[in-house]
Structure formats: structure tokens, C-alpha cells
Design a protein around this motif. Structure first.
Motif, PDB file in Angstrom:
ATOM      1  N   HIS A  48     -57.886 132.590  98.716  1.00  0.00           N
ATOM      2  CA  HIS A  48     -58.636 133.743  99.193  1.00  0.00           C
ATOM      3  C   HIS A  48     -57.862 134.484 100.256  1.00  0.00           C
ATOM      4  O   HIS A  48     -58.275 135.540 100.702  1.00  0.00           O
TER       5      HIS A  48
ATOM      6  N   GLN B 251     -59.522 121.794  95.822  1.00  0.00           N
ATOM      7  CA  GLN B 251     -60.163 122.681  96.780  1.00  0.00           C
ATOM      8  C   GLN B 251     -60.754 121.913  97.968  1.00  0.00           C
ATOM      9  O   GLN B 251     -60.576 122.297  99.101  1.00  0.00           O
TER      10      GLN B 251
ATOM     11  N   SER C  59     -69.912 126.906  92.410  1.00  0.00           N
ATOM     12  CA  SER C  59     -68.523 126.888  92.871  1.00  0.00           C
ATOM     13  C   SER C  59     -68.477 126.458  94.339  1.00  0.00           C
ATOM     14  O   SER C  59     -69.512 126.419  95.015  1.00  0.00           O
ATOM     15  N   GLY C  60     -67.275 126.136  94.815  1.00  0.00           N
ATOM     16  CA  GLY C  60     -67.109 125.711  96.202  1.00  0.00           C
ATOM     17  C   GLY C  60     -67.667 126.735  97.183  1.00  0.00           C
ATOM     18  O   GLY C  60     -68.400 126.402  98.116  1.00  0.00           O
ATOM     19  N   GLY C  61     -67.343 127.987  96.947  1.00  0.00           N
ATOM     20  CA  GLY C  61     -67.798 129.049  97.839  1.00  0.00           C
ATOM     21  C   GLY C  61     -69.301 129.270  97.752  1.00  0.00           C
ATOM     22  O   GLY C  61     -69.940 129.670  98.726  1.00  0.00           O
ATOM     23  N   MET C  62     -69.875 129.002  96.575  1.00  0.00           N
ATOM     24  CA  MET C  62     -71.325 129.138  96.447  1.00  0.00           C
ATOM     25  C   MET C  62     -72.025 128.046  97.246  1.00  0.00           C
ATOM     26  O   MET C  62     -73.023 128.304  97.917  1.00  0.00           O
TER      27      MET C  62
ATOM     28  N   GLY D  80     -63.875 129.149 102.109  1.00  0.00           N
ATOM     29  CA  GLY D  80     -63.880 129.145 100.646  1.00  0.00           C
ATOM     30  C   GLY D  80     -64.350 130.454 100.050  1.00  0.00           C
ATOM     31  O   GLY D  80     -64.633 130.513  98.865  1.00  0.00           O
ATOM     32  N   LEU D  81     -64.426 131.477 100.859  1.00  0.00           N
ATOM     33  CA  LEU D  81     -64.958 132.745 100.361  1.00  0.00           C
ATOM     34  C   LEU D  81     -63.885 133.815 100.285  1.00  0.00           C
ATOM     35  O   LEU D  81     -63.012 133.900 101.143  1.00  0.00           O
ATOM     36  N   ASP D  82     -64.003 134.627  99.245  1.00  0.00           N
ATOM     37  CA  ASP D  82     -63.109 135.771  99.148  1.00  0.00           C
ATOM     38  C   ASP D  82     -63.474 136.744 100.262  1.00  0.00           C
ATOM     39  O   ASP D  82     -64.573 136.678 100.828  1.00  0.00           O
TER      40      ASP D  82
ATOM     41  N   PRO E 247     -75.122 135.701  92.664  1.00  0.00           N
ATOM     42  CA  PRO E 247     -75.656 136.486  91.557  1.00  0.00           C
ATOM     43  C   PRO E 247     -76.793 135.753  90.853  1.00  0.00           C
ATOM     44  O   PRO E 247     -76.777 134.528  90.769  1.00  0.00           O
TER      45      PRO E 247
ATOM     46  N   ARG F 232     -72.048 128.997 100.691  1.00  0.00           N
ATOM     47  CA  ARG F 232     -73.067 130.001 100.990  1.00  0.00           C
ATOM     48  C   ARG F 232     -74.467 129.406 101.018  1.00  0.00           C
ATOM     49  O   ARG F 232     -75.327 129.880 101.752  1.00  0.00           O
TER      50      ARG F 232
ATOM     51  N   ARG G 225     -69.748 120.780 100.228  1.00  0.00           N
ATOM     52  CA  ARG G 225     -70.287 120.087  99.077  1.00  0.00           C
ATOM     53  C   ARG G 225     -70.892 118.734  99.447  1.00  0.00           C
ATOM     54  O   ARG G 225     -71.943 118.356  98.936  1.00  0.00           O
TER      55      ARG G 225
ATOM     56  N   ARG H  78     -75.538 136.728  98.671  1.00  0.00           N
ATOM     57  CA  ARG H  78     -74.853 137.336  97.537  1.00  0.00           C
ATOM     58  C   ARG H  78     -74.563 136.404  96.367  1.00  0.00           C
ATOM     59  O   ARG H  78     -73.500 136.491  95.750  1.00  0.00           O
TER      60      ARG H  78
ATOM     61  N   ARG I  48     -80.416 130.911  89.700  1.00  0.00           N
ATOM     62  CA  ARG I  48     -79.504 129.977  90.361  1.00  0.00           C
ATOM     63  C   ARG I  48     -80.194 129.043  91.349  1.00  0.00           C
ATOM     64  O   ARG I  48     -79.630 128.025  91.713  1.00  0.00           O
TER      65      ARG I  48
ATOM     66  N   GLU J 174     -56.840 126.651  96.575  1.00  0.00           N
ATOM     67  CA  GLU J 174     -57.061 126.908  97.999  1.00  0.00           C
ATOM     68  C   GLU J 174     -56.483 125.825  98.902  1.00  0.00           C
ATOM     69  O   GLU J 174     -57.179 125.241  99.722  1.00  0.00           O
TER      70      GLU J 174
ATOM     71  N   SER K  95     -65.673 134.658  95.026  1.00  0.00           N
ATOM     72  CA  SER K  95     -66.213 133.308  94.995  1.00  0.00           C
ATOM     73  C   SER K  95     -67.157 133.184  93.799  1.00  0.00           C
ATOM     74  O   SER K  95     -68.044 134.003  93.617  1.00  0.00           O
TER      75      SER K  95
END
Ligand SMILES: Nc1ncnc2c1ncn2[C@@H]1O[C@H](COP(=O)(O)OP(=O)(O)OP(=O)(O)O)[C@@H](O)[C@H]1O
Ligand SMILES: Nc1ncnc2c1ncn2[C@@H]1O[C@H](COP(=O)(O)OP(=O)(O)OP(=O)(O)O)[C@@H](O)[C@H]1O
Ligand code: SF4
Ligand code: SF4
Ligand SMILES: [Mg+2]
Ligand SMILES: [Mg+2]
Lengths: 317, 322
Positions: free
Chosen positions: A209, A95, B158-161, B186-188, B144, B164, B102, B142, B149, A176, A44
Motif C-alpha cells: 500500500h 501479510q 481481507s486483512g485491511g477489512m 493494511g489499508l490503501d 462494500p 477496519r 486478525r 467503507r 458483509r 505487504e 483494501s
């Protein structure tokens, strides 16, 4: 097979203030053949959506080239691309299915919109085309008159997919697409994508994912980490024998219902490196990589061929 | 595990008014979550998972109406609380992570400030401590370079951020009950594992109870204690996660499992579930809303659904279970 899409040294750096640059996509090179399905996976925030938005020309690249069947698209401004005849050749499923739908359009309007604009269809023909698309994507017809807020997450995702395949693009980019779908509809959508590929020769760039889905659907897989492609190869081989330590960690983290299959899990420790002004001489995975040797912090590994059709960016792959 | 559950949803029914009639979206839904327990809510798209969450949180769309039921939480019925008392509990005791991260974030406020706001509002930190606490939260999910940030706006992430960030906000005040609506889609998988471990830690440390809405059955099996299966507004089966995977009893649960890509070698092997959800506007909805799609249907199936206890922790609503 000439490539349908040819991406070379494509980069996108965002200015995040104080002269600092965030390297979202960093010198990425790959191709997609006609009728080929390429999976794009990675952590992500590693730059997948930025990459696909560059290709779909919603964002202007910092540098690099994007060629669609030989035509350079990178020099065209994102805004100018909207009116370009190549527009209909690339379509995208976003997405956030919910966000990308106009709240004042019913599901039927949303699906009809690109057909009306790009294929100049109207009246009864348009209506039956919309119904056919709803059927294809497993969207009950009675939902066609509903507005986005009256649909569940997965129902909205199906509207997004129906809309994107409506004009039969040559390249369909899916960011996705199945994340909001339940497993049953997911099967319907995946089989539909496979069928369209056979019937229309469509090519896909499939961001996901869900590694189990990527494994089943894709011919080839690209693995990204912090703006860079760190591994690529045929799907079956890549999953069976990952070469890059990040790919290995990723595959080993796939959720397993069966506790016996969870043994030997790699859990990544350490802090991820910053995408802002990253050090050009340090491997992006250094610090979290279970291997990490002195050389890794002195020299950035380049993506190189490590076996037939397989590439990896690791000194020790 | 305590005898009194953290949350007990009983007999919950919800209807929506639409232009084309009343939609009976939830019908006598019941399940419970113990302290420290994570319960997965699974089922097809449109089966009513989000609506269940919204009803419990008291944030149903104005067109929706609770027509029966209770949601007992800490001795009080959440469905009977006044708007003000409920708003008070939301955020402090009850926290929700929305399906669409979002749009749930304020687009014009830096994400670090948004986390700090929540911490201050609910007494999780003082104004002066809050920025540091926000950095700490980003680190835990997590992201970075958290120090920098925190200065980002949602569109820069990002979408996954964003997802989170929403998780960080929801967990910031150590809620007693967390409702997480597909929080990790949306997370790996490596980041997902970090988040699931984080939820697990809070469950363990502070006894947080979690309702975890997901489509990913393998994820539910790996990280949740129990799984509640919904279909067309009914709870059709509830069982310990591993047990449900090994021995699903409801025909629908079995079909869901068969549609899950796991070790399967080809797409052809996966079977979608034939038919669709019944039209929930129909006045003559059958007692078993799965009967139109069911291969195991018998004559009894037209009678009101039974509540069969397989064992203490495993129940199924079906006349002819597997
Ligand atoms: N405001 C509304 N008006 C009418 N119907 C609604 C409304 N909100 C939800 N529904 C309907 O209620 C049903 C349940 O929706 P819900 O959002 O709970 O599904 P879900 O199980 O969360 O699905 P998904 O997995 O797709 O998110 C759906 O059929 C949906 O169309
Ligand atoms: N407009 C922007 N301004 C600044 N930074 C941005 C902007 N858009 C994206 N980024 C950054 O670029 C990086 C890549 O983001 P991107 O959305 O491409 O990730 P992704 O791989 O799609 O992640 P996810 O799987 O979470 O959707 C992230 O660090 C993100 O914060
Ligand atoms: S180059 Fe070094 S740090 Fe980078 S992936 Fe390979 S072993 Fe790990
Ligand atoms: S009650 Fe009957 S129709 Fe319904 S799921 Fe069970 S066997 Fe099938
Ligand atoms: Mg993305
Ligand atoms: Mg939902």
C-alpha cells in the motif's frame, strides 16, 4: 525474455451462501519476467492477497492458468503442491507476519525450518546460515532465541522475510512485507531485495500500500480494483501519468507532510460496488468514479493498450 | 483545547523478565494528549510504542512490570486502578485498536455480531438496534455491501477489512481516549484517508483524544496534531507535527525523516539509521540510549538527559540538538 510467471485469465470465486458468488479475482492476466519486480497495488479487499495465494498455490483457482517457467501449476491441488519440487521455487512473505509464525518456534527455528526441509541442511552449517540471514535482514542475533510473542511487530516481519529468502527462490511473493517495519529497517529490507535481485536474479511480486516504496522498488506496476486489473505499466510512467481514474485517485491520496502538496486532492465519494455477483456490464468503478458516464453502466471496459507498454480498463483512458 | 489533558503519562517505566535477564523496555516515558487532539507516537521497531499502549491500557504481558509512573486519565491513575475498574473503563472510555487485527477478532463469530456485542455491552445500542448499527459502522469504514458483509466471518475478509472491523469496534462506543496501534498499515491510501477523516470527525465532535502509533511520518504529519518520537524506551522529542517535519531537533528524529521515502528518486538516496537499538538488558545502559549511534555526541552526553524546551509545545531530550 521469457516470462518466469505467466498468469492467464485466472479467477477465484468464493461461495458465500445462497448460490451467491464473491468474485475475489476476476479473469486476471499478466506476466513477470526473470529478474523483474512487479508491484501490485489496489484498494483494501480488491483481491491482492487472494491472487498471491493462488499463485503460491495455497488456494485452488476457480479457473485459469498459472505457469511457472512453462510448467502449469493451476491443475495441481493446493495440498499436492506442498510436496512438489517446484515448492522451493516460489516463496512467500505473508501479510500478517505474526500469524504466520509458529508460536512454539524460536526465531532461529522459524528461519531454519525451510532450509532444513527444502535444502536438507543441518548442524553448524545450518546455524551459520541462519545467523547470516538474520544479519542480512537486520535482525539482531540476540533475538534469535526469542519466541514470536517476545518480539515486536517489525522484528517478526524480519523473521518472515529471512525465512522466505532462506532457500533462494526464483519468485518471491511479498504481501505487504514492509507494513510493520519502521522506515529505517524498511530501507535495509528494500536495499536487500534489490541486491538479491542483482545477485541471484530473483523476481518479485510485491504487494504494497506504500506507493512511495512501490515507485522506488518496482519496474512495473499492476493496479487492481474489485478483482480486476484496471491499469498496468512501467512504474515511473504510471506514477507520472496515471491513465485510470482509480489510479489517479490513489496517487493523489498519498499522505503529504507538506500542506502545499495536498492541493488538488481527489477524494472518492459514493459507495463501492459489491464484489458479490457483480453486474458484468457495469464498470467496477462506476458510482465512485469522478467521471462516470452512461456508457460506463452499460458496458464493462476491458483492459486494453492505451500507450506503448501501458494498459488501462476505462472507456476514456 | 482544555488546560487539563485527556491523558497524561508521567515517568512511566516498564521492565520485562526474560530467560536472559531483565529488559528495561520503557524508561521514564512522559507525554500528554489533550481532548480532541491526535498525537502520533513514532520510532523504530522495538522502541516501545506498543508496550506504552499496553501499559496504559493495563494489558501488559504477565512478564512485564510497571516499575514507576502514572497515567492520569479523567482524574484517576490508570496504572493504580484495580483490574475490575480498569476493565470497566476499557471499552467504554478507553478503546484500543491492536497492531494485529486478525488475531484480535473472534474467528468463529460473524463480524456484524462482534460489533453488535460491543455496542450492547457498552450501552451504545439495544439488542434490537444493534444489527442495524453494525451495518452503519461497516458503511462508515467503507466496507462494500455492508448489509451482506455483516454476515461474514473474519477469515472471509481481507486483512485491511479486518483492520477496519477492529476500527469500527473501537469507535463504536465513542471512547474518550483511543489508542490506535498502526491502525492503517493494511489499508490503501484512499481507504486510509477515509479512516483518518473518521477519527478526525470523532475528535472534533466528541472530543476524543487519540494516540496514533505509526511508522508513517508523512501520515502523522498530515493527520496528527503533534508527534512524539520514541527511541529505545525514551521519549526523545515531542513537537507539533509540522514543526517536527520542518525542524527536527533530535539527531534521531532527523535520521528518521531522512529514511522516509517521499519525493526521493532512488533507493540509493535513502539512508537507514546506522547501528541498532542498544541491548536493553545491559546493566550499564548509557544515559542517552542513542549515543552509540549518534554523530553529534559530545562529552556532556554521558550526563543524565536534559529536558530542553524549544518552545512551549516543542521539547527535546538531547545535549547537542540540531
Ligand atoms: N513479553 C516480552 N518479553 C520480552 N521483551 C518484550 C516483550 N514484549 C515486548 N518486548 C520487547 O520490548 C521492546 C518494545 O516492544 P514494542 O512491541 O513496544 O515495540 P514497538 O515500538 O511497538 O515496535 P514495532 O514498531 O515493531 O511494533 C522490544 O524490544 C520487544 O522485543
Ligand atoms: N475464504 C473466503 N471466503 C469468502 N470471501 C473471501 C475469502 N477470502 C477472501 N474473500 C474476499 O475476497 C475479497 C478479496 O480479499 P483479499 O484478501 O484478496 O483482498 P486484498 O486485496 O488482499 O485486501 P487487503 O489490502 O485488505 O489485504 C474480499 O472481498 C474478501 O472478503
Ligand atoms: S469506464 Fe467510466 S466509470 Fe469506469 S473508470 Fe472509466 S470513466 Fe470511470
Ligand atoms: S544526547 Fe548526545 S549522544 Fe544523545 S542524541 Fe543528543 S547529541 Fe547524540
Ligand atoms: Mg491482503
Ligand atoms: Mg508495536
Amino acid at each position: 525474455m521469457t516470462a518466469l510467471l505467466d498468469i492467464a485469465e485466472l479467477a477465484k470465486r468464493f461461495d458465500v451462501g445462497n448460490k451467491r458468488l464473491l468474485h475475489a479475482v476476476d479473469e486476471v492476466t499478466f506476466t513477470i519476467g526473470r529478474g523483474e519486480t512487479v508491484g501490485l497495488v489496489g484498494e483494501s479487499g480488491c483481491g491482492k492477497s487472494t491472487l498471491v495465494r493462488l499463485i503460491n498455490r495455497l488456494l485452488d483457482p476457480t479457473s485459469g492458468s498459472i505457469r511457472l517457467a512453462g510448467t502449469e501449476l493451476a491443475d495441481m491441488r493446493a495440498r499436492a503442491f506442498a510436496g512438489n519440487p517446484n515448492r522451493a521455487r516460489i516463496q512467500m512473505v505473508f501479510q500478517d507476519a505474526g500469524d504466520s509464525l509458529n508460536p512454539r518456534y524460536t526465531a532461529a527455528d522459524a528461519i531454519a525450518d525451510p532450509i532444513r526441509r527444502l535444502k536438507k541442511m543441518s548442524g553448524a552449517a545450518l546455524k551459520s546460515r541462519v545467523e547470516a540471514l538474520a544479519d542480512m535482514t537486520g535482525l539482531p542475533r540476540e533475538l534469535l532465541t526469542r519466541f514470536p510473542h517476545q518480539l515486536s511487530g517489525g522484528q517478526k516481519a524480519r523473521v518472515g522475510i529471512a525465512r522466505a529468502i532462506a532457500v533462494e527462490p526464483e519468485l518471491l511473493i511479498l504481501d505487504e512485507p514492509t507494513a510493520a517495519l519502521d522506515v529505517s529497517v524498511q530501507v535495509v529490507i528494500l536495499k536487500l531485495l534489490q541486491q538479491l535481485k542483482h545477485e541471484l536474479g530473483m523476481s518479485y511480486l510485491f504487494v504494497s500500500h506504500d506507493l512511495n516504496v512501490v515507485r522506488l522498488l518496482c519496474d512495473r506496476v499492476l493496479v487492481m480494483y474489485l478483482g480486476k486489473i484496471v491499469e498496468s505499466g512501467p512504474a515511473a510512467e504510471l506514477f507520472a501519468d496515471p491513465k485510470h481514474p482509480y489510479t489517479r485517485a490513489l496517487i493523489s491520496a498519498i499522505p503529504q507532510a507538506d500542506p502545499d502538496k495536498r492541493v488538488g486532492r481527489l477524494r472518492l465519494g459514493g459507495e463501492p460496488r459489491s464484489p458479490i455477483d457483480p453486474d458484468p456490464t457495469v464498470c467496477r468503478f462506476y458510482g465512485r468514479c469522478p467521471r462516470g458516464e452512461p456508457r460506463c453502466s452499460a458496458e464493462m471496459p476491458v483492459l486494453r493498450t492505451v500507450a506503448p507498454a501501458r494498459q488501462a480498463a476505462c472507456h476514456f483512458a | 483545547m482544555t488546560a487539563v489533558p485527556a491523558l497524561a503519562v508521567e515517568d512511566l517505566s516498564v521492565e520485562f523478565r526474560t530467560r536472559s535477564g531483565i529488559v528495561k523496555v520503557l524508561d521514564h516515558v512522559g507525554f500528554s494528549v489533550d481532548k480532541g487532539e491526535t498525537v502520533a507516537l513514532v520510532g523504530e521497531s522495538g522502541s516501545g510504542k506498543s508496550v506504552t499502549a499496553f501499559a496504559v491500557m493495563g494489558i501488559l504481558d504477565p512478564a512485564g512490570k510497571v516499575t514507576s509512573g502514572r497515567a492520569l486519565f479523567g482524574g484517576a491513575d490508570l496504572l493504580a486502578l484495580s483490574e475490575r475498574d480498569l476493565a470497566e473503563q476499557r471499552g467504554r472510555e478507553l478503546s484500543m485498536i491492536f497492531q494485529n487485527p486478525r488475531t484480535a477478532l473472534n474467528p468463529i463469530r460473524k463480524v456484524g455480531q462482534q460489533i453488535a456485542d460491543v455496542l450492547v455491552r457498552h450501552g451504545g445500542a439495544t439488542r434490537s438496534d444493534a444489527p442495524r448499527a453494525a451495518v452503519e459502522m461497516l458503511k462508515r469504514v467503507r466496507i462494500p455491501d455492508p448489509e451482506r458483509r455483516v454476515e461474514a466471518y473474519p477469515f472471509e475478509l481481507s486483512g485491511g477489512m479486518c483492520q477496519r472491523i477492529m476500527i469500527a469496534i473501537a469507535l463504536a462506543c465513542r471512547p474518550a481516549l483511543l489508542i490506535a496501534d498502526e491502525p492503517t498499515t493494511g489499508l490503501d491510501v484512499t481507504t486510509q484517508a477515509v479512516i483518518m477523516d473518521l477519527i478526525g470527525e470523532l475528535a472534533h465532535e466528541s472530543g476524543m483524544a487519540t494516540i496514533f502509533i505509526t511508522h508513517d511520518l508523512a501520515l502523522a504529519a498530515e493527520y496528527c496534531d503533534r508527534i512524539v518520537v520514541m527511541h529505545a524506551g525514551h521519549v526523545v522529542e515531542a513537537a507539533p507535527a509540522r514543526e517536527l517535519f520542518a525542524h527536527p531537533r533530535h539527531p534521531y528524529s532527523a535520521k528518521l525523516l531522512a529514511a522516509t521515502p517521499g519525493e526521493t528518486v532512488s533507493l540509493a538516496e535513502l539512508a537507514s539509521i546506522p547501528g541498532g537499538l542498544p541491548d536493553l538488558r545491559r546493566p550499564d545502559l548509557p544515559a542517552c540510549r542513542y549515543s552509540g549511534r549518534c554523530e553529534r555526541r559530545i562529552d556532556d552526553c554521558t550526563k543524565p538527559l536534559p529536558h530542553r524546551v524549544v518552545d512551549e509545545r516543542h521539547v527535546v531530550s538531547c545535549w547537542n540538538p540540531l
